[in-house]
Design a protein around this motif. Structure first.
Motif, short mmCIF file in Angstrom:
data_model
loop_
_atom_site.label_atom_id
_atom_site.label_comp_id
_atom_site.label_asym_id
_atom_site.label_seq_id
_atom_site.Cartn_x
_atom_site.Cartn_y
_atom_site.Cartn_z
N TYR A 61 42.79 45.02 17.03
CA TYR A 61 42.25 44.11 18.04
C TYR A 61 42.57 42.65 17.68
CZ TYR A 61 39.57 47.87 20.26
OH TYR A 61 39.19 49.01 20.92
N GLY A 62 42.44 42.31 16.39
CA GLY A 62 42.75 40.94 15.98
C GLY A 62 44.19 40.57 16.25
N LYS A 63 45.11 41.47 15.95
CA LYS A 63 46.52 41.23 16.22
C LYS A 63 46.75 41.08 17.71
CE LYS A 63 51.09 43.35 15.82
NZ LYS A 63 51.86 44.52 15.32
N ALA A 64 46.15 41.95 18.51
CA ALA A 64 46.33 41.88 19.97
C ALA A 64 45.78 40.58 20.53
CB ALA A 64 45.64 43.08 20.63
N GLU A 65 44.63 40.11 20.02
CA GLU A 65 44.07 38.85 20.49
C GLU A 65 45.02 37.69 20.22
OE1 GLU A 65 40.36 38.65 18.49
OE2 GLU A 65 39.41 40.20 19.71
N ALA A 66 45.66 37.69 19.04
CA ALA A 66 46.60 36.62 18.72
C ALA A 66 47.82 36.67 19.64
CB ALA A 66 47.03 36.74 17.26
N LEU A 67 48.31 37.86 19.94
CA LEU A 67 49.47 37.99 20.81
C LEU A 67 49.15 37.56 22.24
CD1 LEU A 67 50.89 41.42 19.54
CD2 LEU A 67 51.72 39.11 19.00
N VAL A 68 47.97 37.94 22.72
CA VAL A 68 47.57 37.54 24.07
C VAL A 68 47.34 36.04 24.12
CG1 VAL A 68 45.81 37.81 25.85
CG2 VAL A 68 46.60 39.80 24.60
N LEU A 69 46.73 35.48 23.07
CA LEU A 69 46.49 34.03 23.04
C LEU A 69 47.81 33.26 23.06
CD1 LEU A 69 43.86 32.21 20.92
CD2 LEU A 69 46.20 31.39 20.93
N ALA A 70 48.81 33.76 22.32
CA ALA A 70 50.10 33.07 22.30
C ALA A 70 50.76 33.07 23.67
CB ALA A 70 51.02 33.75 21.27
N LYS A 71 50.48 34.09 24.47
CA LYS A 71 51.12 34.20 25.79
C LYS A 71 50.29 33.53 26.89
CE LYS A 71 53.61 37.70 28.45
NZ LYS A 71 53.96 39.14 28.51
N HIS A 72 48.96 33.47 26.70
CA HIS A 72 48.07 32.88 27.71
C HIS A 72 47.11 31.89 27.03
CE1 HIS A 72 49.28 36.10 30.55
NE2 HIS A 72 49.23 36.88 29.48
N PRO A 73 47.62 30.81 26.43
CA PRO A 73 46.74 29.92 25.66
C PRO A 73 45.67 29.24 26.49
CG PRO A 73 48.92 28.94 25.98
CD PRO A 73 49.02 30.36 26.45
N ALA A 74 45.94 28.99 27.78
CA ALA A 74 44.98 28.28 28.60
C ALA A 74 43.73 29.11 28.90
CB ALA A 74 45.63 27.85 29.92
N ARG A 75 43.77 30.40 28.63
CA ARG A 75 42.63 31.27 28.93
C ARG A 75 41.71 31.46 27.72
NH1 ARG A 75 42.99 34.09 33.74
NH2 ARG A 75 44.98 33.99 34.82
N PHE A 76 41.91 30.67 26.66
CA PHE A 76 41.11 30.81 25.46
C PHE A 76 40.51 29.46 25.08
CE2 PHE A 76 43.82 34.45 25.40
CZ PHE A 76 43.11 35.44 24.74
N ASN A 77 39.36 29.52 24.37
CA ASN A 77 38.73 28.30 23.90
C ASN A 77 39.17 27.99 22.47
OD1 ASN A 77 37.30 30.05 22.23
ND2 ASN A 77 35.46 30.01 23.49
N LEU A 78 38.53 26.97 21.86
CA LEU A 78 38.94 26.53 20.53
C LEU A 78 38.69 27.59 19.46
CD1 LEU A 78 37.66 22.85 20.57
CD2 LEU A 78 40.02 23.63 20.67
N LEU A 79 37.73 28.49 19.69
CA LEU A 79 37.43 29.54 18.72
C LEU A 79 38.31 30.76 18.91
CD1 LEU A 79 33.52 29.38 18.67
CD2 LEU A 79 35.14 28.32 17.10
N GLY A 80 39.25 30.72 19.85
CA GLY A 80 40.09 31.88 20.09
C GLY A 80 39.41 32.93 20.94
N GLN A 81 38.29 32.59 21.57
CA GLN A 81 37.57 33.53 22.43
C GLN A 81 38.05 33.35 23.87
OE1 GLN A 81 35.45 35.71 21.21
NE2 GLN A 81 35.24 34.91 19.13
N ALA A 82 38.20 34.46 24.58
CA ALA A 82 38.66 34.38 25.97
C ALA A 82 37.59 33.72 26.84
CB ALA A 82 38.99 35.77 26.49
N LYS A 83 38.04 32.80 27.69
CA LYS A 83 37.12 32.18 28.64
C LYS A 83 36.79 33.17 29.75
CE LYS A 83 39.17 27.61 27.95
NZ LYS A 83 39.88 26.50 28.60
N TRP A 84 35.56 33.15 30.19
CA TRP A 84 35.16 34.04 31.28
C TRP A 84 34.01 33.39 32.03
CZ3 TRP A 84 30.77 37.57 31.93
CH2 TRP A 84 30.95 38.45 33.01
N ALA A 85 34.08 33.37 33.34
CA ALA A 85 33.06 32.72 34.15
C ALA A 85 32.41 33.70 35.11
CB ALA A 85 33.65 31.54 34.92
#
Length: 389
Positions: A61-85
């Motif tokens: 899961y940690g590896k997948a989160e890093a890969l998704v963050l690298a591809k969609h950086p605008a959807r994550f906050n400073l802590l690497g957590q996905a933004k959700w509203a």
């Protein structure tokens, strides 16, 4: 549908453990499609049956989160957590945190026909004590509390409170976890608490490792210096620009152009999803942010006046750093250490100057990017009295 799946390139094979569905869903939304809910669908999810398998799962899961963050950086906050509203029914965050105001959904770029009120998501305090970053600081503080408590007095034991808060959440989760009656007991509950605590840490270590591996090393293209004299608002740390079009161009020309122009130059651009009072959120580092709001005036036929305002702000991280400095100054004065308070005050002043310089650079780069995008779109700047745009 299959044709949409193929048109968007299908699932990315780089994801081996997780993240493939998240990546594709976000690509669907970025392409203008909607994701529906099928109540008749059924998914079989097999749990890990051993501690070794659970550890492997968390690392994946940690590896997948890093890969998704690298591809969609605008959807994550400073802590690497996905933004959700979104909204979870029964959430008590509005009761525990009365200052959290609800969201008004206005549609992407304010294009929604009807406004809808939604409750805010769970606050940061709900999951922060279990995050990797929290424990990265809490463990050294706890060790310092033990050493300082032995040599300097028991009050320094308060430094262990962050780690105790994390352990408290883990124990609470273990007590509420449904466990087969054949395996209930103190040993089982302690194992569950340990796994709750280790899960985010394992994911965080793996996420950090893969973030360094996936970091883009390409040289960033330069942004030309602005040439227009924008209408400035020093008190609000904002500037405004106006452009004229006789080709029926709407504000999406500017906003979409910035979304394509800035990321290759090292900037992270977040687009409004309909929940905010701005259109674009722009950042390059953790200290500053720029938020853009654009409007289009219809002057008949294909004539349009496009107005754009950019507001510059220190980030939350900068606010936290300054807040910690202020708290440290107060504590130092209470403990009778004016020299330490003066040193922290000087550090705070220096940090404030650093953030101010970063804000100036961010504003210059954003204005230069706006001017470049407007020029490429054949938009004419509007001169006002005094030579301002």
């Amino acid at each position: 549908r299959r044709d949409v799946l193929l048109a968007l390139g299908g699932f990315d094979p780089i994801y081996r453990a997780a993240g493939d569905d998240v990546d594709f869903c976000w690509r669907l939304q970025d392409a203008g499609y909607e994701i529906g809910y099928s109540p008749a669908a059924m998914v079989w999810h097999f749990r890990r049956n051993t501690v070794r398998a659970y550890i492997g799962q968390q690392k994946g899961y940690g590896k997948a989160e890093a890969l998704v963050l690298a591809k969609h950086p605008a959807r994550f906050n400073l802590l690497g957590q996905a933004k959700w509203a979104g909204r979870i029914y029964g959430d008590l965050s509005s009761v525990m945190f009365p200052s959290r105001r609800p969201f008004i959904y206005a549609g992407m770029f304010g294009r929604g026909l009807f406004q809808t009120l939604y409750s805010p998501p769970a606050p940061l305090a709900a999951y922060l004590p279990l995050s990797f970053e929290w424990n990265l600081a809490a463990i050294p503080l706890a060790l310092a509390a033990i050493v300082a408590g032995i040599f300097a007095g028991p009050w320094y034991g308060l430094l262990a409170l962050p780690l105790l808060a994390s352990w408290g959440l883990c124990v609470n989760g273990a007590l509420k976890a449904p466990i087969d009656k054949r395996f209930t007991g103190l040993k089982a509950r302690l194992l569950v608490a340990a796994l709750i605590y280790l899960g985010p840490i394992l994911r965080g270590v793996e996420r950090l490792k893969w973030r360094f591996k996936t970091k883009d090393s390409r040289p960033n293209a330069a942004i030309e210096a602005p040439v227009l004299r924008a209408a400035l608002s020093p008190a609000r740390l904002a500037f405004s620009l106006s452009f004229w079009s006789e080709c029926g161009q709407e504000k999406e020309v500017l906003l979409g152009g910035l979304m394509r122009f800035l990321p290759p130059r090292g900037y992270v651009v977040g687009a409004d999803g309909g929940w905010t009072a701005w259109d674009l959120d722009i950042a390059r580092e953790g200290w500053t942010r720029a938020r853009i709001l654009a409007v289009a005036e219809n002057h008949g036929g294909d004539k349009r006046l496009l107005r754009l305002r950019c507001v510059l702000r220190p980030s939350r991280l900068s606010g936290w750093v300054l807040g910690v400095c202020a708290a440290a100054i107060v504590v130092a004065l209470i403990l009778g250490a004016p020299v330490l308070a003066s040193i922290v005050a000087l550090l705070g002043i220096g940090f404030t100057g650093f953030v101010g310089a970063r804000l100036q650079r961010l504003g210059r780069d954003v204005q230069g990017a706006v001017e470049t995008v407007a020029h490429d779109a054949d938009l004419k700047p509007i001169e006002r009295a005094g030579g301002h745009v």
